[in-house]
Design an enzyme around this catalytic site. Structure first.
Site, PDB file in Angstrom:
ATOM      1  N   TYR A   6      -2.607   5.089   6.153  1.00 16.07           N
ATOM      2  CA  TYR A   6      -2.425   4.941   4.702  1.00 16.07           C
ATOM      3  C   TYR A   6      -3.004   3.604   4.235  1.00 16.07           C
ATOM      4  O   TYR A   6      -3.768   3.534   3.257  1.00 16.07           O
ATOM      5  CB  TYR A   6      -0.928   5.052   4.372  1.00 16.07           C
ATOM      6  CG  TYR A   6      -0.561   4.647   2.967  1.00 16.07           C
ATOM      7  CD1 TYR A   6      -1.220   5.176   1.861  1.00 16.07           C
ATOM      8  CD2 TYR A   6       0.477   3.731   2.737  1.00 16.07           C
ATOM      9  CE1 TYR A   6      -0.865   4.792   0.566  1.00 16.07           C
ATOM     10  CE2 TYR A   6       0.841   3.357   1.454  1.00 16.07           C
ATOM     11  CZ  TYR A   6       0.152   3.884   0.368  1.00 16.07           C
ATOM     12  OH  TYR A   6       0.507   3.507  -0.910  1.00 16.07           O
ATOM     13  N   LYS A  21      -6.329   2.816   1.646  1.00 13.73           N
ATOM     14  CA  LYS A  21      -6.325   1.971   0.438  1.00 13.73           C
ATOM     15  C   LYS A  21      -7.365   0.854   0.557  1.00 13.73           C
ATOM     16  O   LYS A  21      -8.061   0.528  -0.402  1.00 13.73           O
ATOM     17  CB  LYS A  21      -4.928   1.366   0.230  1.00 13.73           C
ATOM     18  CG  LYS A  21      -3.891   2.379  -0.178  1.00 13.73           C
ATOM     19  CD  LYS A  21      -4.026   2.736  -1.640  1.00 13.73           C
ATOM     20  CE  LYS A  21      -3.310   3.983  -2.031  1.00 13.73           C
ATOM     21  NZ  LYS A  21      -3.556   4.409  -3.404  1.00 13.73           N
ATOM     22  N   SER A  62      -2.175  -1.487  -2.423  1.00 12.03           N
ATOM     23  CA  SER A  62      -0.850  -1.665  -1.836  1.00 12.03           C
ATOM     24  C   SER A  62      -0.806  -2.877  -0.919  1.00 12.03           C
ATOM     25  O   SER A  62      -1.808  -3.250  -0.298  1.00 12.03           O
ATOM     26  CB  SER A  62      -0.511  -0.410  -1.028  1.00 12.03           C
ATOM     27  OG  SER A  62       0.621  -0.628  -0.242  1.00 12.03           O
TER      28      SER A  62
END
Ligand SMILES: NC(=O)c1ccc[n+]([C@@H]2O[C@H](COP(=O)([O-])OP(=O)(O)OC[C@H]3O[C@@H](n4cnc5c(N)ncnc54)[C@H](O)[C@@H]3O)[C@@H](O)[C@H]2O)c1
Length: 328
Positions: free
Chosen positions: A141, A145, A117
């Site tokens: 988050y 990743k 991402s």
């Protein structure tokens, strides 16, 4: 040979499965349905209900199908939720994810396409963002990743695993049969369209004092069908012996939250009330991709990603399936 798709019952996963099947690929899906929908997958697709970190299940899947490669979508994917509950993200995306990677390696699968991402860049120093820009996420988050990306690079060095890590910018839009259904829905475009459909009273705009022309945050929206095409191109790249890569997937064009709302007002013909709320922690002000590397290496170009098309396709999905997927 078959492709194992984790998280294939989710939004981007199910559209990618649909696309791969249209190309004649054999696909097997592993999903725990924590955030996905069985109805998002054709009944004919081999489906395993379970966690990606379940080594015994993974071993069984690889033994029952001739898996030659994997696309790993399965993860939790909300910035805000990760700020409030980092433990969920480190457990699901990192601990489960690393167990999956180890299991995949044990079973002999050596090709993986990973859903990374743009949030791994955090607040970028310059835009458009290139792949070699500093990665310093502003949310758990994003860190989850980035940690998985580092694990992929380490497996490549140690064990010759080949990967393509696709750093998507903001996925949006729908196909004729598949679209976004999250509960709660926090992504901008479906939230705006729920307001247009009267399913929520208004759209909440988080922050209007960012250093952008209208003060609202700017994002690069990429049609989910373009993402699906990029995944098949990335798989072909690996199958033809291509080197491991980190690749941005976006359009290079950014739109502010207010511009997206205005576009949705035009497409839907609805007034769509908007209220301003404080900015959310962990949300960078401006994320725009330089996707020239993916274009050059994969021969991929976004074909469906102008904002009107994205919003129109998402609105058609919203209109056809106001409650999203419903159990049959
Ligand atoms: N939506 C976006 O704009 C966006 C942008 C960048 C990256 N991504 C990444 O793309 C991937 C897919 O995103 P999405 O929007 O389709 O999300 P989604 O929530 O719709 O799909 C994720 C799927 O993974 C499954 N899943 C989650 N944890 C699992 C586990 N431990 N074991 C098995 N299955 C599990 C869920 O049930 C769900 O079906 C995610 O990895 C996300 O981080 C999404």
């Amino acid at each position: 040979m078959a492709i194992l798709v984790t998280g294939g019952a989710g939004y981007i996963g199910s559209v990618t499965v649909e696309h791969l099947c249209s190309l004649g690929e054999s696909v097997v899906v592993l999903d725990n349905l924590s955030r996905g929908h069985r109805e998002a997958l054709a009944p004919s697709i081999p489906f395993y209900h379970g966690n990606v970190g379940d080594a015994a299940l993974l071993d069984r899947i690889v033994r029952e199908h001739a898996i030659d490669s994997c696309i790993h979508f399965a993860a939790f994917a909300y910035v805000g939720e990760s700020v409030e509950h980092p433990e969920l993200y480190f457990e699901n995306n990192v601990i489960q994810g690393l167990a999956f990677l180890a299991g995949l390696f044990q079973t002999g699968v050596r090709r993986i396409v990973f859903s990374s991402s743009c949030v791994t860049y955090g607040e970028p120093e310059t835009v458009p963002i290139k792949e070699d820009s500093l990665q310093w996420p502003t949310s758990p988050y994003g860190w989850s990743k980035l940690l998985f990306e580092r694990a992929l690079a380490s497996y490549e060095t140690a064990h010759a695993l080949k990967f393509v890590s696709l750093r998507y910018f903001n996925a949006a839009g729908a196909t004729r049969t598949r679209g976004e259904h999250h509960d709660p829905e926090t992504h901008l475009i479906p939230s705006i369209l729920q307001a247009a459909a009267g399913l929520r009273p208004e759209i909440r705009v988080f922050g209007n004092t960012y250093s952008t022309p209208d003060g609202t945050a700017i994002r690069d929206y990429i049609h989910v069908s373009d993402l699906a095409e990029a995944h098949s191109a990335a798989l072909q790249h690996l199958r033809h012996g291509g080197a491991s890569q980190f690749l941005n997937l976006g359009t290079g064009q950014g739109y502010s939250v207010m511009e997206v709302i205005d576009c949705a007002r035009r497409v839907t013909g609805k007034p769509i009330p908007a209220i301003i709320e404080p900015p959310r922690p962990g949300d960078p002000s401006r994320l725009i991709a330089d996707a020239s590397k993916a274009e050059k290496l994969l021969g991929w170009k976004p074909r469906h990603s102008d904002l009107e098309t994205i919003v129109r396709d998402a609105w058609e999905w919203q209109t056809r399936s106001p409650q999203g997927y419903t159990p049959k």
